[in-house]
Scaffold this motif. Structure first.
Motif, PDB file in Angstrom:
ATOM      1  N   ASP A 137       0.833  -1.211   0.000  1.00 19.89           N
ATOM      2  CA  ASP A 137       0.000   0.000   0.000  1.00 19.89           C
ATOM      3  C   ASP A 137       0.864   1.256   0.000  1.00 19.89           C
ATOM      4  N   GLY A 138       1.951   1.224   0.762  1.00 17.70           N
ATOM      5  CA  GLY A 138       2.848   2.373   0.794  1.00 17.70           C
ATOM      6  C   GLY A 138       3.531   2.608  -0.541  1.00 17.70           C
ATOM      7  N   SER A 172      -4.399   0.074   5.916  1.00 19.55           N
ATOM      8  CA  SER A 172      -5.816   0.031   5.561  1.00 19.55           C
ATOM      9  C   SER A 172      -6.490  -1.157   6.238  1.00 19.55           C
ATOM     10  N   GLN A 222       1.059   4.075  -2.985  1.00 25.18           N
ATOM     11  CA  GLN A 222       0.842   5.499  -2.762  1.00 25.18           C
ATOM     12  C   GLN A 222       2.040   6.312  -3.232  1.00 25.18           C
ATOM     13  N   VAL A 259       0.943   3.314   4.933  1.00 28.46           N
ATOM     14  CA  VAL A 259      -0.497   3.254   4.682  1.00 28.46           C
ATOM     15  C   VAL A 259      -1.031   1.978   5.314  1.00 28.46           C
TER      16      VAL A 259
END
Length: 851
Positions: free
Chosen positions: A34-35, A351, A38, A349
């Motif tokens: 996720d990081g 989630s 992004q 990130v």
């Protein structure tokens, strides 16, 4: 002598540890992914994914009228809408001279629809404030609070205070010429642009981006190009040379591999526990428990253990991800061994989806592995009681299982080979990447099925040297040959880690070598200097100012500059049609300047010999060895075709030797200069040399290939550093997985170790035996994993990129192979200590775990 028995709670503790480790690995990888996603969105997609819809002018270079914004704001599907101004301005240094050789990009920033990220400070809010791109501030030595001046379209000089630094990602214009940002009103005043380069839209709550884009498209009609925010981000990424879908799919596949790995670690450990409980399960059957009761009890226990351990593992995974991101940002050198850099600025990130998937992987895999008692329940209770509980079983059942295992391994390897071949032959993109990833998983599953034979073959090879090392190593290799299934189970975790690490090393090295070749072809020099024809670049064929004849000499005298190539251009009617003719003075073709060739070698270009573009060669009906007539201003030459450059990647027309160009076009000045920094010269020093030389000659445009490559490097270094951090977690889990499996094996073999003590083995020899077995596990697992990783790393790189240049980092793979033995020894410390405590009295115990 008191015997220390290890009860069910201790065995469940080791299993819970494996479950927690698997869930931790999966969660950490998902958070990493996720990081990276992004970070990629900010760098390559310019933050466009944060918008629901974007409208652009119907023609390149046009603007959208200001009255379109109120029209879009009135739509019920729209919550916020605003326009972005884009033009140019000349940045001035403290001495009043231009910073750089071309006007910088000038844009507006701020407001709820802003897609660019303010990386430091804040957005400008008044007429006396401005923000700079992070790259511009770094190369010019500026920071927040510094004064800066700019000259706008009206020729007026304006003073500003830098309030922040803006990330423009891989925007080509911003990286080549620099960028400055203002509030919308000031941006319009400075640039003189009456209209918007982009109309940015945020949708109302609960409105899908496609629905928002459709409403804006209907409202604006043919007056604008309208697309979703993510769609526009993909366009920006492609313009920067990156396939957004390929990167996104690649990250998703990496997360899927993490879940797959976690499932293997958990499944193998729980399977060992279940096998150890065959006798107790059979005893319950003898006492009257039916199959349903036993199965429900086992599954309920697995669910409880899986939930508790997976929740703890998921929480720990977030901490591991945060620590790895921080470590990667602080210590770029730690990742440099694997060819990576730092990860400054990468967001963490977390989630709910990632947490749910990480924990869910642990729970689902645990429950699935717990269903293995069904095998025991199909066996008659008394027969199950007579089995050893280890690798035993009936000879008939073992033979049938071996045949099924062999068939499964052959089928999986065939499927993997077909998948890899298919992925390599398809057009590179997301689909081939998915196919190759599936093929890799099939190959690994095949290796697991064939693991007993692979272990036996490996043990047979090292049998003689192991015997020469002493009694304990000799007994260890004999034990491996006698029960290869036990060793195969233990090596799986390390094989996964080795496959991921070596596969990543090969894929990243191949991608980097391919990018190096592509970027060397597209941007052969660190800097290009050419006459500036207008403030926005203008028509490149019309020269508004001549390139100073002394500029090449000035640059060549600076020690930071290693090579200056003078680019000269002209046109001649070859075969009755105008054909570009180029030559590069001071350059070695094929070495300093490289182009793809369809035929011949670019290095063969010499006086009387030229390179011809493939399209022109087809038009003229000639090839290597043929002669073409080239009429010029000073001569008419017949040149032999030495090479045919490719349709894509080659230079149009003819590339001739400097001697021939001078004879053909004696009065033609330099069209540009290509500058390469000296070996070992810092990038900042090379930039200073170029700026110093160009500042004395107004009217020059400076295009920076070095800074563009740096932008690409930062993006891929961030991704690579994150992946290396994740794989470090995988290696740790591999070692702990081996330790866990060995610990359960030691519990199972309590009577075996007691017998060895009774036969005269010392505690030290028992420790050496377990350590030797662990070393064999480590070496075998690393070898199998590295072989699969190299093969499928190459396949993955080929599926992701056109014209992939394969590269196998031999040193890195060799280090991985050598690391297998110490990894196994490290994993054996605790199990070996437990085995050494086996008492001779343990022979009298009925339970195998009497250690």
């Amino acid at each position: 002598m008191r015997r220390a028995r290890t009860g069910p709670l201790s065995r469940l503790a080791t299993t819970a540890l494996a479950i927690a480790l698997g869930a931790m690995f999966a969660t950490a990888t998902l958070v990493f992914t996720d990081g990276v996603r992004q970070s990629f969105a900010d760098s390559a997609m310019g933050g466009a994914d944060r918008l629901d819809a974007v409208a652009l002018p119907p023609e390149d270079g046009g603007v959208l009228p200001r009255d379109l914004v109120p029209r879009v704001r009135e739509l019920p599907q729209v919550a916020e809408a605003d326009g972005a101004v884009r033009g140019s301005a000349v940045l001035l240094g403290p001495d009043g001279r231009p910073l750089g050789g071309a006007p910088a990009m000038a844009v507006s920033v701020g407001g709820p629809t802003e897609r660019l990220r303010i990386e430091e400070g804040r957005a400008p809010e008044g007429a006396g404030e401005a923000a700079l791109s992070t790259a511009t501030a770094r190369t010019r030595g500026l920071e927040t609070g510094d004064p800066v001046a700019a000259v706008g379209a009206d020729g007026r000089r304006r003073e500003f205070t830098v309030t922040g630094l803006v990330g423009f990602g891989l925007d080509r214009t911003a990286s080549a010429a620099g960028a400055i940002a203002f509030d919308p009103e000031t941006a319009a005043e400075v640039t003189g642009v009456d209209g918007y380069a982009e109309l940015r839209v945020l949708g109302a709550d609960g409105t899908d981006p496609e629905e928002v884009a459709a409403a804006v498209r209907t409202a604006l009609g043919d007056g604008a190009q309208t697309m979703t925010g993510p769609g526009y981000g993909a366009v920006l990424a492609e313009d920067a040379g990156v396939q957004a879908r390929s990167v996104t799919v690649g990250l998703s596949l990496f997360a899927a591999v993490a879940l797959f790995t976690a499932a293997l670690v958990i499944g193998n450990t729980y399977a060992v526990l279940v096998a150890q409980r065959r006798r107790s399960t059979a005893l319950l059957r003898c006492l009257g428990a039916d199959r349903g009761q036993i199965l429900r009890g086992v599954l309920a226990e697995a669910l409880a253990v899986g939930l508790a351990a997976s929740a703890a593992g998921a929480a720990l995974g977030v901490g591991v991800a945060a620590a790895a991101v921080e470590l990667a940002g602080r210590s770029a050198g730690a990742a440099s061994f694997f060819g990576t850099g730092g990860a400054e600025g990468m967001p963490l990130v977390v989630s709910p989806v990632s947490l749910a998937l990480g924990a869910g992987a642990g729970v689902v895999t645990t429950v699935a592995a717990a269903a293995r008692p069904a095998a025991a329940m199909r066996t008659a209770p008394l027969a199950a009681l007579r089995e050893s509980g280890g690798d035993g079983g009936s000879e008939e059942g073992a033979g049938r299982g071996a045949r099924l295992r062999a068939l499964a391994a052959a089928a999986l390897f065939a499927l993997a080979a077909a998948g890899a071949w298919t992925g390599m032959t398809l057009e590179p993109g997301p689909l081939p990447m998915v196919v190759v990833a599936g093929a890799g998983m099939a190959a690994f599953a095949g290796a697991m099925a064939a693991a007993p034979w692979l272990v036996r073959a490996f043990a047979a090879v090292v049998r003689t040297p192991m015997r020469r090392l002493g009694t304990a190593p000799g007994l260890a290799v004999e034990g491996v040959l006698r029960t290869p299934h036990r060793t195969a189970t233990a090596m799986t975790a390390l094989a996964v880690g080795a496959a991921l690490m070596s596969g990543y090393a090969v894929a990243s090295a191949s991608i980097q070598s391919t990018l190096t070749v592509v970027m060397a072809r597209e941007m052969p020099a660190d800097y290009a200097l050419r006459p500036l024809t207008s403030q926005d670049g203008g028509d490149t064929d019309a020269q508004a100012s001549a390139l100073p004849a002394s500029l090449a000499r000035e640059l060549g005298e600076d020690p930071a500059v290693g090579l200056v190539m003078r680019d000269r251009r002209a046109a001649a009617r070859v075969g009755g049609e105008p054909t570009p003719v180029a030559s590069f003075y001071g350059a070695r073709l094929g070495t300093d300047l490289a182009m793809e060739t369809a035929e011949g070698d670019l290095a063969d270009v010499a006086p009387g010999r030229a390179a011809l573009h493939a399209d022109d060669a087809e038009r003229l009906g000639v090839g290597v060895g043929d002669t073409v007539r080239v009429p010029g201003d000073g001569a008419d030459l017949g040149l032999t075709v030495a090479a045919v450059t490719a349709s894509e990647g080659g230079m149009p027309g003819l590339v001739v030797a400097p001697e021939d160009f001078t004879e053909l076009f004696p009065d033609t000045p330099d069209a540009g200069l290509l500058v390469v920094g000296a070996d070992g010269a810092p990038a900042e020093r090379v930039r200073e040399a170029v700026d110093a030389a160009s500042a004395a000659h107004p009217g020059l445009e400076v295009v920076s290939g070095a800074e563009q490559r740096e932008q690409y490097g930062r993006l891929f270094d961030t991704i690579f550093a994150v992946v290396v951090g994740m794989l470090a977690v995988a290696v740790v889990i591999a070692v702990l997985g081996i330790a866990n499996t060995l610990a359960l094996s030691v519990l199972e073999r309590g009577r075996e170790f007691s017998l060895m003590r009774a036969l005269g083995l010392t505690r030290g020899q028992l420790r050496g035996l377990v350590a030797s077995e662990a070393a064999l596990v480590g070496a075998a697992g690393t070898a199998v994993g590295a072989a699969l990783g190299v093969l499928f790393g190459l396949a993955a790189a080929g599926a992701a990129m056109d014209d992939m240049v394969p590269a196998v980092p031999v040193a890195r793979v060799a280090v991985l192979l050598l690391a297998g033995v110490p990894a196994g020894l490290l994993a054996s410390l605790a199990p070996a200590a437990r085995a050494a405590r086996a008492p001779v009295a343990g022979l009298a115990a009925g339970a195998p775990g009497a250690v």
